[in-house]
Write a protein that holds these residues in place. Structure first.
Motif, mmCIF file in Angstrom:
data_model
loop_
_atom_site.group_PDB
_atom_site.id
_atom_site.type_symbol
_atom_site.label_atom_id
_atom_site.label_comp_id
_atom_site.label_asym_id
_atom_site.label_seq_id
_atom_site.Cartn_x
_atom_site.Cartn_y
_atom_site.Cartn_z
ATOM 1 N N GLU A 1 0.825 -1.211 0.000
ATOM 2 C CA GLU A 1 0.000 0.000 0.000
ATOM 3 C C GLU A 1 0.863 1.266 0.000
ATOM 4 O OE1 GLU A 1 -3.917 -1.518 2.553
ATOM 5 O OE2 GLU A 1 -2.314 -0.371 3.512
ATOM 6 N N ASN A 2 1.815 1.306 0.905
ATOM 7 C CA ASN A 2 2.624 2.508 1.040
ATOM 8 C C ASN A 2 3.577 2.700 -0.128
ATOM 9 O OD1 ASN A 2 2.095 3.853 3.834
ATOM 10 N ND2 ASN A 2 2.171 1.674 4.300
ATOM 11 N N SER B 1 -12.713 10.387 9.178
ATOM 12 C CA SER B 1 -11.826 9.245 8.947
ATOM 13 C C SER B 1 -10.402 9.591 9.351
ATOM 14 C CB SER B 1 -11.877 8.817 7.477
ATOM 15 O OG SER B 1 -11.495 9.876 6.628
ATOM 16 N N HIS B 2 -9.964 10.831 9.062
ATOM 17 C CA HIS B 2 -8.636 11.261 9.487
ATOM 18 C C HIS B 2 -8.525 11.273 11.003
ATOM 19 C CE1 HIS B 2 -7.615 13.560 5.504
ATOM 20 N NE2 HIS B 2 -8.004 12.320 5.317
ATOM 21 N N ARG C 1 -10.050 10.726 -4.721
ATOM 22 C CA ARG C 1 -10.376 10.600 -6.144
ATOM 23 C C ARG C 1 -9.171 10.855 -7.039
ATOM 24 N NH1 ARG C 1 -16.348 13.495 -6.816
ATOM 25 N NH2 ARG C 1 -17.516 11.985 -5.529
ATOM 26 N N GLU C 2 -8.344 11.836 -6.684
ATOM 27 C CA GLU C 2 -7.168 12.131 -7.505
ATOM 28 C C GLU C 2 -6.194 10.965 -7.506
ATOM 29 O OE1 GLU C 2 -6.087 16.726 -7.706
ATOM 30 O OE2 GLU C 2 -6.227 16.043 -5.630
ATOM 31 N N VAL C 3 -6.012 10.343 -6.357
ATOM 32 C CA VAL C 3 -5.123 9.187 -6.269
ATOM 33 C C VAL C 3 -5.702 8.006 -7.038
ATOM 34 C CG1 VAL C 3 -4.055 7.528 -4.694
ATOM 35 C CG2 VAL C 3 -4.163 9.937 -4.068
ATOM 36 N N CYS D 1 -3.666 1.069 7.878
ATOM 37 C CA CYS D 1 -4.885 1.844 7.625
ATOM 38 C C CYS D 1 -4.605 3.223 7.036
ATOM 39 C CB CYS D 1 -5.681 2.004 8.919
ATOM 40 S SG CYS D 1 -6.348 0.471 9.578
ATOM 41 N N ASN D 2 -3.450 3.814 7.361
ATOM 42 C CA ASN D 2 -3.160 5.177 6.911
ATOM 43 C C ASN D 2 -3.274 5.361 5.402
ATOM 44 O OD1 ASN D 2 -2.866 6.413 9.371
ATOM 45 N ND2 ASN D 2 -0.644 6.285 9.424
ATOM 46 N N PRO D 3 -2.688 4.483 4.566
ATOM 47 C CA PRO D 3 -2.818 4.685 3.117
ATOM 48 C C PRO D 3 -4.265 4.659 2.640
ATOM 49 C CG PRO D 3 -1.077 3.113 3.588
ATOM 50 C CD PRO D 3 -1.812 3.333 4.866
ATOM 51 N N VAL D 4 -5.076 3.784 3.229
ATOM 52 C CA VAL D 4 -6.483 3.684 2.821
ATOM 53 C C VAL D 4 -7.250 4.927 3.248
ATOM 54 C CG1 VAL D 4 -8.606 2.343 3.056
ATOM 55 C CG2 VAL D 4 -6.404 1.169 2.947
#
Length: 314
Positions: A45-46, A247-248, A299-301, A289-292
């Motif tokens: 993920e990272n 979520s953050h 949306r940009e990612v 969880c951080n990357p998700v």
């Protein structure tokens, strides 16, 4: 002369024994498979986030710059703690030489301090973007972003040098069994056979400055963001902003709650089983969880990821 010989004889521990998470062979096998999967997933993920941020010019923005830094940190973070956790689950209690234990401790402290300040920098970036949009390009220009990120990394290293030096200066004359899955501050202090008041004070003060300081900055930023969101005329815009901020805040809240409970204490922690459970939260769950939470739902990612897939197929 006798005093120096006595102190010299006290430092006899050449290695530490990490008990790990479980002593049951059946449980260890299940946990090994689960944590190995989580470790590989976290790295994937990272690494994907870092690749997307570096390879797509539309992601060359302050927010993604900090997210790329966070992803680099998370890969280092899990690679410091997870190998010893997995080794303990695979073979049972593992023996770690004294220098290797202090090296792991040094990198762990440096990375956790860096993560605290990076999360605070990210919260400030979102505050500037939402609450000061007209001044955002000037306030978060590349030089400022580089300065904030560089200060986070350098500050973490400096704090770690001081704390690790204090712990390394203590005498360890036995026992040498650490009830943990990696070399952490509290288990090492519990094994010291010399006075640890000064080391505990340094540990406590650094926790106050780094953990509480960065938490206050992040909290103040998100409170200001919430106020700005409440003033938005569109209900849909408010809902979207609150969903993102919530979520953050969940990730930030879990990370800071666990770390503050363990490290922002003036005395050595005795409930080591609870310590291990909380350590799993911020050394395993949070990096996964951080990357998700921060990136892969963006949306940009997602658009950059789709373009990457289409380009590789073409």
């Amino acid at each position: 002369m006798e005093r120096s010989l006595e102190l010299g004889n006290m430092t006899r521990v050449q290695e530490f024994v990490l008990l790990g998470l479980s002593t049951s062979p059946e449980t260890r096998e299940v946990l090994f498979a689960a944590f190995l999967t989580l470790y590989l997933l976290t790295l994937l993920e990272n690494a994907l986030i870092v690749f997307l941020v570096c390879s797509h010019t539309e992601l060359h923005k302050p927010m993604y710059f900090f997210l790329g830094n966070l992803s680099c940190l998370e890969m280092c973070y899990v690679s410091v703690t997870m190998p010893s956790l997995l080794a303990g689950l695979w073979t049972g209690p593992c023996h770690v030489p004294f220098p290797a234990c202090l090296t792991q401790l040094f990198f762990f402290i440096a990375l956790i301090c860096t993560e605290c300040t990076l999360l605070a920098s990210m919260a400030c970036d979102r505050y500037m973007a939402i609450c000061r949009p007209l001044h955002y390009p000037l306030l978060m220009r590349p030089q400022v972003c580089l300065g904030l990120a560089g200060t986070s990394w350098l500050g973490g290293l400096l704090v770690s040098v001081v704390k690790t030096a204090c712990i390394a200066s203590l005498s360890y004359c036995g026992p040498n069994v650490l009830n943990h899955f990696f070399c952490d501050v509290s288990p090492l202090l519990n094994l010291s056979c010399t006075h640890v008041a000064l080391t505990e004070l340094v540990d406590f003060l650094s926790a106050i400055v780094i953990l509480w300081g960065s938490l206050l900055v992040a909290t103040a930023s998100y409170v200001a963001i919430a106020r700005a969101v409440l003033c938005m005329p569109s209900a849909a815009a408010r809902l979207k902003a609150f969903s993102t901020c919530a979520s953050h805040l969940v990730v930030v809240g879990i990370f800071y709650s666990a770390t503050l409970f363990i490290y922002a204490r003036p005395s050595r922690m005795e409930a080591m089983d609870l310590n291990k459970v909380l350590s799993v939260i911020y050394t395993v769950a949070t990096p996964m969880c951080n990357p998700v939470i921060y990136c892969l739902r963006n949306r940009e990612v997602q658009a950059a990821f789709r373009r990457t897939l289409h380009g590789s197929r073409g």
